[in-house]
Design an enzyme around this catalytic site. Sequence first.
Site, PDB file in Angstrom:
ATOM      1  N   GLY A  29       0.857  -1.300  -0.079  1.00 54.37           N
ATOM      2  CA  GLY A  29      -0.029   0.008  -0.135  1.00 54.37           C
ATOM      3  C   GLY A  29       0.992   1.124   0.007  1.00 54.37           C
ATOM      4  O   GLY A  29       2.090   1.108   0.204  1.00 54.37           O
ATOM      5  N   SER A  30       0.266   2.405  -0.187  1.00 54.45           N
ATOM      6  CA  SER A  30       0.928   3.701  -0.269  1.00 54.45           C
ATOM      7  C   SER A  30       1.624   4.273   1.068  1.00 54.45           C
ATOM      8  O   SER A  30       2.701   4.830   1.034  1.00 54.45           O
ATOM      9  CB  SER A  30      -0.080   4.578  -0.766  1.00 54.45           C
ATOM     10  OG  SER A  30      -0.910   5.129  -0.157  1.00 54.45           O
ATOM     11  N   ASP A  85       2.448  -2.762   8.245  1.00 56.69           N
ATOM     12  CA  ASP A  85       1.710  -2.731   7.107  1.00 56.69           C
ATOM     13  C   ASP A  85       0.448  -1.836   7.165  1.00 56.69           C
ATOM     14  O   ASP A  85       0.347  -1.198   8.280  1.00 56.69           O
ATOM     15  CB  ASP A  85       0.791  -4.310   7.103  1.00 56.69           C
ATOM     16  CG  ASP A  85       0.348  -4.614   5.721  1.00 56.69           C
ATOM     17  OD1 ASP A  85       0.254  -5.708   5.678  1.00 56.69           O
ATOM     18  OD2 ASP A  85       0.237  -3.747   4.922  1.00 56.69           O
ATOM     19  N   GLY A 101      -5.454  -3.162  -1.353  1.00 54.03           N
ATOM     20  CA  GLY A 101      -4.490  -3.369  -2.740  1.00 54.03           C
ATOM     21  C   GLY A 101      -4.588  -4.697  -3.246  1.00 54.03           C
ATOM     22  O   GLY A 101      -3.421  -5.287  -3.816  1.00 54.03           O
ATOM     23  N   GLU A 107      -0.329 -10.746   3.127  1.00 56.94           N
ATOM     24  CA  GLU A 107      -0.352  -9.733   4.396  1.00 56.94           C
ATOM     25  C   GLU A 107      -0.653 -10.490   5.317  1.00 56.94           C
ATOM     26  O   GLU A 107       0.273 -10.696   6.422  1.00 56.94           O
ATOM     27  CB  GLU A 107      -1.080  -8.670   4.085  1.00 56.94           C
ATOM     28  CG  GLU A 107      -0.701  -7.533   2.904  1.00 56.94           C
ATOM     29  CD  GLU A 107      -1.544  -6.352   2.723  1.00 56.94           C
ATOM     30  OE1 GLU A 107      -2.713  -6.763   3.164  1.00 56.94           O
ATOM     31  OE2 GLU A 107      -0.916  -5.334   2.491  1.00 56.94           O
ATOM     32  N   LYS A 125      -8.505   6.558   8.353  1.00 52.95           N
ATOM     33  CA  LYS A 125      -8.992   5.067   8.573  1.00 52.95           C
ATOM     34  C   LYS A 125      -9.608   4.437   9.779  1.00 52.95           C
ATOM     35  O   LYS A 125      -9.904   3.383   9.955  1.00 52.95           O
ATOM     36  CB  LYS A 125      -7.451   4.156   8.129  1.00 52.95           C
ATOM     37  CG  LYS A 125      -6.848   4.630   6.959  1.00 52.95           C
ATOM     38  CD  LYS A 125      -7.390   4.411   5.695  1.00 52.95           C
ATOM     39  CE  LYS A 125      -6.619   4.628   4.507  1.00 52.95           C
ATOM     40  NZ  LYS A 125      -5.602   3.796   4.218  1.00 52.95           N
TER      41      LYS A 125
HETATM   42  O1  DER Z   1      -4.122  -3.709   0.484  1.00 54.12           O
HETATM   43  C1  DER Z   1      -3.634  -3.614   1.714  1.00 54.12           C
HETATM   44  O2  DER Z   1      -4.300  -4.253   2.775  1.00 54.12           O
HETATM   45  C2  DER Z   1      -3.152  -2.158   1.950  1.00 54.12           C
HETATM   46  O3  DER Z   1      -2.361  -2.364   3.245  1.00 54.12           O
HETATM   47  C3  DER Z   1      -4.038  -0.999   2.118  1.00 54.12           C
HETATM   48  O4  DER Z   1      -5.357  -1.608   2.436  1.00 54.12           O
HETATM   49  C4  DER Z   1      -3.790   0.404   2.618  1.00 54.12           C
HETATM   50  O5  DER Z   1      -3.347   1.084   1.855  1.00 54.12           O
HETATM   51  P1  DER Z   1      -2.642   2.545   1.745  1.00 54.12           P
HETATM   52  O6  DER Z   1      -1.707   2.634   2.799  1.00 54.12           O
HETATM   53  O7  DER Z   1      -2.538   2.876   0.335  1.00 54.12           O
HETATM   54  O8  DER Z   1      -4.475   3.018   2.008  1.00 54.12           O
END
Ligand code: DER
Length: 229
Positions: A29-30, A85, A101, A107, A125
């Site tokens: 993820g970003s 993560d 993602g 994960e 979030k």
């Molecule tokens: O795919 C995932 O689980 C990623 O961690 C995602 O959920 C979070 O991505 P982001 O940091 O780009 O919002």
Amino acid sequence: DPVKLMKQQVGKAAADRVQSGSIVGLGTGSTTAFAIQFLGDRIKSGALTDIKGIPTSFQASVLAKQYGIPLTTLDEVDRIHIGIDGADEVDPQKNLIKGGGAAHTREKVVDSLAEQFIVVVDQSKIVDKLGSTFPVPVEVLPMAIAPVVKALEKLGGKPELRMGIKKDGPVITDQGNMVLDVTFSDIPNPPELEKTINNIPGVLENGIFVGMTDIVLIGEIKDGNPTVR
Ligand code: DER
């Protein structure tokens, strides 16, 4: 861009918690991308030595190579000291929805093995109840999509096949499967729903992560400055 600033701050805060000699679970993820970048910076500066990463996706592998983080596999290590993560939702019990993602299958393997699992998110979030802003991603064998859709509907879910953006047709995961995004009007018991969904034949993994998170680092903008709590 304030969101990017928050993600950078919280990614850096997570990377700063890694000690030399660690095996690190590298999330997807970003937001985690910034943690991987800052890990690379610390290795380059010599502040961090003898680090090996376990990637959770092709994205994490590519970023690790780009930033000079040596990679290893679960066959080679007997523990993961720290996992970093992102998440799509975090509830007050630190249960998560992940999989935005489409990487939640690997994960969950890596994050569940981490002795310390750190979640890096921006303020957006944080939710009171899982499922209130984000559907539950479910990785499904392509041959089983139809029966799994029916089983998820029976559970009160509204499944939608995830379509690609720069790829025509459905998103294909790193394992070669498809993803259903399932909206539930209410998730009264996340641990139970996680088990029930994973018990449907043809389901590989779903994005409900319960009882795994040790630390949640939240990036936010306070008085105009990015901070982490
Ligand atoms: O795919 C995932 O689980 C990623 O961690 C995602 O959920 C979070 O991505 P982001 O940091 O780009 O919002």
